[in-house]
Design an enzyme around this catalytic site. Sequence first.
Site, PDB file in Angstrom:
ATOM      1  N   HIS A 172      36.905  23.092   7.725  1.00  0.00           N
ATOM      2  CA  HIS A 172      37.295  23.417   9.102  1.00  0.00           C
ATOM      3  C   HIS A 172      36.103  23.856   9.951  1.00  0.00           C
ATOM      4  O   HIS A 172      36.203  23.865  11.175  1.00  0.00           O
ATOM      5  CB  HIS A 172      38.473  24.405   9.148  1.00  0.00           C
ATOM      6  CG  HIS A 172      38.171  25.839   8.854  1.00  0.00           C
ATOM      7  ND1 HIS A 172      38.358  26.416   7.617  1.00  0.00           N
ATOM      8  CD2 HIS A 172      37.717  26.829   9.652  1.00  0.00           C
ATOM      9  CE1 HIS A 172      38.035  27.696   7.678  1.00  0.00           C
ATOM     10  NE2 HIS A 172      37.647  27.976   8.894  1.00  0.00           N
ATOM     11  N   ASP A 207      38.920  23.198   1.182  1.00  0.00           N
ATOM     12  CA  ASP A 207      38.329  23.439   2.500  1.00  0.00           C
ATOM     13  C   ASP A 207      36.795  23.531   2.427  1.00  0.00           C
ATOM     14  O   ASP A 207      36.214  24.605   2.572  1.00  0.00           O
ATOM     15  CB  ASP A 207      38.932  24.714   3.094  1.00  0.00           C
ATOM     16  CG  ASP A 207      38.729  24.799   4.610  1.00  0.00           C
ATOM     17  OD1 ASP A 207      37.862  24.074   5.127  1.00  0.00           O
ATOM     18  OD2 ASP A 207      39.424  25.602   5.257  1.00  0.00           O
ATOM     19  N   SER A 263      34.188  32.206   7.549  1.00  0.00           N
ATOM     20  CA  SER A 263      34.578  30.894   7.033  1.00  0.00           C
ATOM     21  C   SER A 263      33.355  30.162   6.500  1.00  0.00           C
ATOM     22  O   SER A 263      32.360  30.028   7.208  1.00  0.00           O
ATOM     23  CB  SER A 263      35.218  30.061   8.134  1.00  0.00           C
ATOM     24  OG  SER A 263      36.509  30.520   8.385  1.00  0.00           O
TER      25      SER A 263
HETATM   26  N1  ARG Z   1      42.735  30.097   9.243  1.00  0.00           N
HETATM   27  C1  ARG Z   1      41.434  29.631   8.914  1.00  0.00           C
HETATM   28  C2  ARG Z   1      40.383  30.450   9.609  1.00  0.00           C
HETATM   29  O1  ARG Z   1      40.488  30.800  10.733  1.00  0.00           O
HETATM   30  C3  ARG Z   1      41.227  28.217   9.321  1.00  0.00           C
HETATM   31  C4  ARG Z   1      41.933  27.289   8.473  1.00  0.00           C
HETATM   32  C5  ARG Z   1      41.782  25.891   8.961  1.00  0.00           C
HETATM   33  N2  ARG Z   1      42.902  25.111   8.503  1.00  0.00           N
HETATM   34  C6  ARG Z   1      43.928  24.777   9.289  1.00  0.00           C
HETATM   35  N3  ARG Z   1      44.970  24.234   8.753  1.00  0.00           N
HETATM   36  N4  ARG Z   1      43.872  24.966  10.577  1.00  0.00           N
HETATM   37  O2  ARG Z   1      39.356  30.751   9.087  1.00  0.00           O
END
Ligand code: ARG
Length: 718
Positions: free
Chosen positions: A85, A220, A652
């Site tokens: 992501h 991811d 992330s």
């Molecule tokens: N919630 C995660 C973050 O902000 C991002 C995950 C991305 N995946 C998704 N399905 N949008 O770090």
Amino acid sequence: MKKTLLFLLTFHFLTINLVKADEGMWLPMLLKNNYAEMQRLGLKLTAEQLYDINNSSLKDAIVWFNGGCTSEIVSDKGLLLTNHHCGYGAIAAHSTASDNILDNGFWAKSLADEKDNPNMSASILVRMEDVSDRVNKALAGVEAKELEAKKMEIFKTIQKEITDKSSYDATVRSFFRDNAFYLFVFEKFTDIRLVATPPQSIGKFGGDTDNWMWPRHTGDFSVFRIYANKDNKPAPYSKDNIPYHPKKFLNISIKGLEEGDFTMVYGYPGRTNRYETSFGIQLAVDKTNPATVDLRDIRLKAWKEEMDKSDSIRLLLSSKYAQIANYWKYFIGQTEQLKRLKVFEEKQTSEKKFNEWAKNKPEYSSVLPTIENAYVDYNKYALHRTYMNEDILGSSIAAYALSFQDLEKALKAEKQDSAEINKAVRKLKADGDAFYKSFNVISDQKILASLSEMFYKNIPKDQHPAYMAEIMKQKKAKNTKEIFEKFAANVFKNSFMIHKTDVDKFLAKPDLKQLQNDPAYHFVKSFYDNYVTNIKPHADAFGIINNAQSSKYIKGLMEMQPDKKFYADANSTLRLTYGSVQAYSPKDAVNYKYYTTLTGVMEKEDPKNPEFNVPAKLKELYNKKDFGQYAGKNNDINVAFITNNDITGGNSGSPVINGNGELVGLAFDGNWEAMSGDIYYDSKYKRTICVDVRYVLFMIDKFGGATNLISEMNIIKN
Ligand code: ARG
């Protein structure tokens, strides 16, 4: 932060210190105070191996990725791992209906295959330095309303001293709401190439349904590479650049983890608000969070409708959609958990204790009452502020139109300066290139209609711009909805900003009258100017009081508990958090394991739901149990695991590192039960969701066949 919690934590440290550490995002430069505890928890490295400015240390392998994520170097050729992501925008930008790497994945089999990405950066920290004395001296005696400007001025002066006499990048940041200031010096690379990505059915498996939730089965990750010039220094993209030779890269352990094992996460957390007051929480829960969710809902639905119509529209809007959807769900979860964990009440209790302590201390006794009072006025305007960002500027055509402001100013100037005009035109051309790449006329017209109607209905009438009355004069409309549909239709029919060719024509010969009469520009300017004149002064006045008093509040909390180790809110600077692999129980009678497996991916498979598709090749590998050296227990592949490390957005892609300093996973998310974590750390529920590095390597090796990348890395087997 609340006293009850602090009390609990102190208690907790004294009693079960040996089991877990969890809360805290620590500045590596100041880790010395935590080092003994880290060793007790299982760290085998020396403090200098973690952070050292004279010799290479782990910090040299940690890379701030594109200003919003973290990545880590895993080979002596500058190979970077980060989340899927985090690479999403770049991956989507390289995707077309005929060469669709977002859906199909991409594995460079040689350096020549690696894909160049304009506007990408990767920064490595060279050193950090306490500049508090210098900043404080410059700010001494400055009036509250001048403070922000003066602060920026001294920050700039300090930064410029670095950038003037070196090739380094520099930034000064405020900590504990202006109670301390640090300078960060970076080596910033800008030739960053895409090396590999799994298809999004793996990299985003579970989609928005599983986002922010455990148990998770997402691969991811994506792979990039830093390129440098022949002297191993940062340089703009050039085909002559070569892979960067780092001071340090991480070894990778495929031994696997058990519950209780030491883990630390090293990275660039973006923003937390752990010292937020009860007043701020109430405003978020009652007003601004729900409004943000409702407004984002409108955009997401309109985009989704178009994305479902064709692959090319889907690819055009994917990245924008993912970004808005991610924080749409975040705000739903944050509100839900702030309520469930009774954070407002917690804060009230701790504020009461602070007030008792502060009673006879003139410096602190009025701190919280002053903040409370400031909220009384701000509460009337906060919703409008949210609407400015999420509603008026949530319409992409309106946001783009607003960027013509500088050009208007230059054209309006009494003594027209063609250099200024040209500068504005150049900027608009660059903005336009980015804007039209993700602009879809049909959805945006609907969005403009719905969002402007929402504004009309939900913002107090006495705060509307005069132009709203003009819009409402629209004859021949049956109801409000139709009024705004007609208004939006008119904008999309008559604005020159809808089509890039018309904008290009305009920019070749910019004309003030044409700009001012443009319906998109006229709309956004009316709402924006109204905001700047009538709302922003209240928001600014609130900000000045809230900042000054919050600064004292934190200082007071520190004085109140001289023995407690405080950590500063996240602010996109390098932090280290340590703890261990930990399972949890989300609710009565339910226990979650600390890891998930490929078998779980197969269980979740749903060929009819694009969020849960599983690529045929992955099923084949699974059925043949072709797992190579990456198999875990029960001859399965471990996909993800959880720890009690304290992270937030910006972390992330951060490396999850074991006690020997080896990479074991990549942090990529938080869990639903602790969505209030940016405001309140709850050690019972707060977890970091990580992709297991064995899943990453299995994908690169067995799924992608990129053995060239595997042989670059240093993999520790036993
Ligand atoms: N919630 C995660 C973050 O902000 C991002 C995950 C991305 N995946 C998704 N399905 N949008 O770090």
